[in-house]
Design an enzyme around this catalytic site. Structure first.
Site, mmCIF file in Angstrom:
data_model
loop_
_atom_site.group_PDB
_atom_site.id
_atom_site.type_symbol
_atom_site.label_atom_id
_atom_site.label_comp_id
_atom_site.label_asym_id
_atom_site.label_seq_id
_atom_site.Cartn_x
_atom_site.Cartn_y
_atom_site.Cartn_z
ATOM 1 N N CYS A 142 -4.760 -5.506 -9.220
ATOM 2 C CA CYS A 142 -5.393 -4.780 -8.253
ATOM 3 C C CYS A 142 -7.153 -4.984 -8.669
ATOM 4 O O CYS A 142 -7.916 -5.193 -7.767
ATOM 5 C CB CYS A 142 -5.098 -3.207 -8.564
ATOM 6 S SG CYS A 142 -5.324 -2.548 -10.058
ATOM 7 N N HIS B 267 -5.402 2.365 -11.285
ATOM 8 C CA HIS B 267 -5.546 1.378 -10.046
ATOM 9 C C HIS B 267 -6.998 1.305 -9.611
ATOM 10 O O HIS B 267 -7.658 2.174 -9.967
ATOM 11 C CB HIS B 267 -4.513 2.036 -9.006
ATOM 12 C CG HIS B 267 -4.355 1.084 -7.796
ATOM 13 N ND1 HIS B 267 -4.136 -0.071 -7.953
ATOM 14 C CD2 HIS B 267 -4.388 1.244 -6.680
ATOM 15 C CE1 HIS B 267 -3.969 -0.473 -6.776
ATOM 16 N NE2 HIS B 267 -4.372 0.198 -5.738
ATOM 17 N N ASN C 85 -7.437 -0.712 0.273
ATOM 18 C CA ASN C 85 -6.494 -1.036 -0.830
ATOM 19 C C ASN C 85 -5.928 -2.497 -0.831
ATOM 20 O O ASN C 85 -6.238 -3.047 0.073
ATOM 21 C CB ASN C 85 -5.146 0.010 -0.889
ATOM 22 C CG ASN C 85 -4.416 0.345 -2.110
ATOM 23 O OD1 ASN C 85 -4.683 -0.492 -3.304
ATOM 24 N ND2 ASN C 85 -3.496 0.988 -2.156
#
Length: 459
Positions: free
Chosen positions: A92, A379, A401
């Site tokens: 991520c 994250h 995202n």
């Protein structure tokens, strides 16, 4: 000894054990009996016990009225195209870093949807992390193998997690390429198994380095070991291009140019930013002193790269800069904890009400959450929208995202301002959006990480 005497003796031993347990911190029989009596098996308790025995907690604790209050309107939003998907990997941090640069390139050159090759950067990240592990083994080879530093190294030789500074180190050293120049492979998108194999190999290499007769011999051996790591990575992820041809098109699909590039020349032509100096990492961590500049000793991801560093500030100051960046059409790297109160596309403290379900307090503030490890960052996403009220105060935020376009709200997550306060840790902001008084903090002597003790909690 007759049966009666034996039973009396056993009872005495049990009583003695119960007393000793209670004295030493164990659960005594009397304590256990009090617990049994405290559960009355009331109709309320029976109803909840029956529900819990057959229904997922997330369904029982879900506040169904809350999601209806979340709208998708934002007063200010960064322009970008497309949603990326990290699949079954922990990349991520890399996807987020590249997504920020991708939006800039799309807007500057009026491009259609495009992506940089995450696989190209991942390859070099894994190679560099392997080198970091092997070099640290050499640096600690005179310590006993049971030393905590050595055990820590062997405990986790490599991973695919990271941060913005790590991405900056990799990108500035190796450049970037468009996705079609080095597309994803199954292994690059499903990293767990190949990393477990590479981890085993690195541990074997680590033992070989510790057995070397001298540092010089160990350094020469490390070069041979890295060549084998490189081979494994190529077979799993493909060959990183040193030169490639790329056709640039405008947003209507018309060809603008077709040229040959190296990864570095591609970066210099289309991005040309000093990622190490042009961006500042901001932290909101109430266990550290605010207004201080913190800096680690060791390079992040790259052994000889820039270390982890940040300015710790109250959240209100960070929000001021974040709003300015969004108004300036510049997305930001954001790291936070997800999984806390997440439902659908909403990150909201009120999405789940487990306190009512269990009739007990289950919430704590950010300070207590950090020191107990209840709240932590796990994250990274791209901060790209804010909804301001008539007084210019944020009501909610939105992040892009990297879990695919079908996840959340068209690939995005919407977070309330209250959730932002509690669960956001890092926001990386371009220098042009940072006030001079905050930039001056970088001129002060940094506090060395890790810190030795927490700051006292504000009452």
């Amino acid at each position: 000894m007759n049966k009666k005497i034996l039973l009396i003796a056993i009872a005495a031993v049990v009583a003695l054990g119960a007393t000793a347990q209670s004295k030493d911190g164990g659960i005594s029989e009397s304590m256990l009996e009090q617990m049994r009596k405290s559960y009355t098996n009331s109709p309320e308790q029976r109803a909840i016990k029956n529900a819990l025995s057959s229904t997922p907690l997330s369904q029982l604790g879900y506040n169904s009225e809350n999601l209806a209050n979340m709208d998708t309107h934002f007063t200010h939003r960064v322009k970008t195209k497309g949603i990326t998907n990290q699949k079954s990997s922990g990349r991520c941090w890399l996807f987020t870093s590249l997504n920020i640069l991708r939006a800039k390139m799309i807007n500057k050159y009026k491009l259609p949807e495009m992506e940089f090759s995450q696989n190209y950067c991942s390859f070099h990240d894994q190679l560099e992390k392997s080198n970091v592990f092997l070099q640290k083994i050499i640096d600690t080879r005179n310590l006993p193998i049971y030393d905590s530093k050595v055990r820590g190294l062997f405990g986790s030789p490599i991973g695919d997690g990271g941060n913005f500074k790590g991405a900056a180190n990799i990108i500035m050293k190796y450049g970037i390429v468009p996705k079609e120049a080095m597309p994803e492979t199954y292994q690059s998108e499903h990293t767990k198994k190949y990393r477990s194999i590479l981890t085993t190999k690195l541990r074997i290499f680590g033992l070989e380095l510790r057995a070397a007769k001298s540092r010089k011999e160990a350094m020469a051996l490390k070069e041979k070991q890295l060549a084998e790591v490189y081979r494994i990575l190529v077979e799993c992820m493909g060959v990183p291009p040193t030169e490639f041809e790329w056709t640039r098109r405008n947003r209507n699909g018309k060809v603008v140019s077709t040229e040959k590039y190296t990864p570095k020349s591609f970066y210099e032509k289309y991005i040309a930013e000093d990622l190490k100096d042009n961006y500042v990492v901001f932290m909101n961590n109430p266990t550290y002193e605010y207004g201080k500049y913190y800096k680690g000793k060791v390079g992040t991801h790259v052994y000889d790269g820039d270390s982890w560093q940040f300015i710790n500030l109250p959240m209100e100051r960070i929000k001021e800069m974040a709003i300015a960046s969004i108004k300036g059409n510049t997305g930001m790297y954001l790291s936070c904890g997800v999984g806390y109160s997440k439902k659908g596309y909403s990150l909201d403290l009120n999405n789940f009400d487990y306190e009512s379900l269990f009739r007990t307090k289950l919430t704590m503030d950010k300070y207590d959450g950090i020191v107990t490890r209840e709240i932590r960052s796990n994250h990274a996403m791209t901060l790209m929208a804010v909804d301001l009220d008539k007084d210019g105060k944020p009501r909610k935020w939105m992040v892009e995202n990297s879990w695919g376009a079908t996840n959340g709200h068209k690939g995005h997550l919407i977070m309330t301002d209250e959730w932002f306060d509690k669960h956001v840790f890092n926001v990386v902001i371009e220098r042009k959006y940072i006030p001079e008084d905050i930039l001056k903090i970088l001129d002060k002597k940094p506090v060395k990480l890790p810190i030795k003790k927490y700051k006292a909690k504000n009452k």
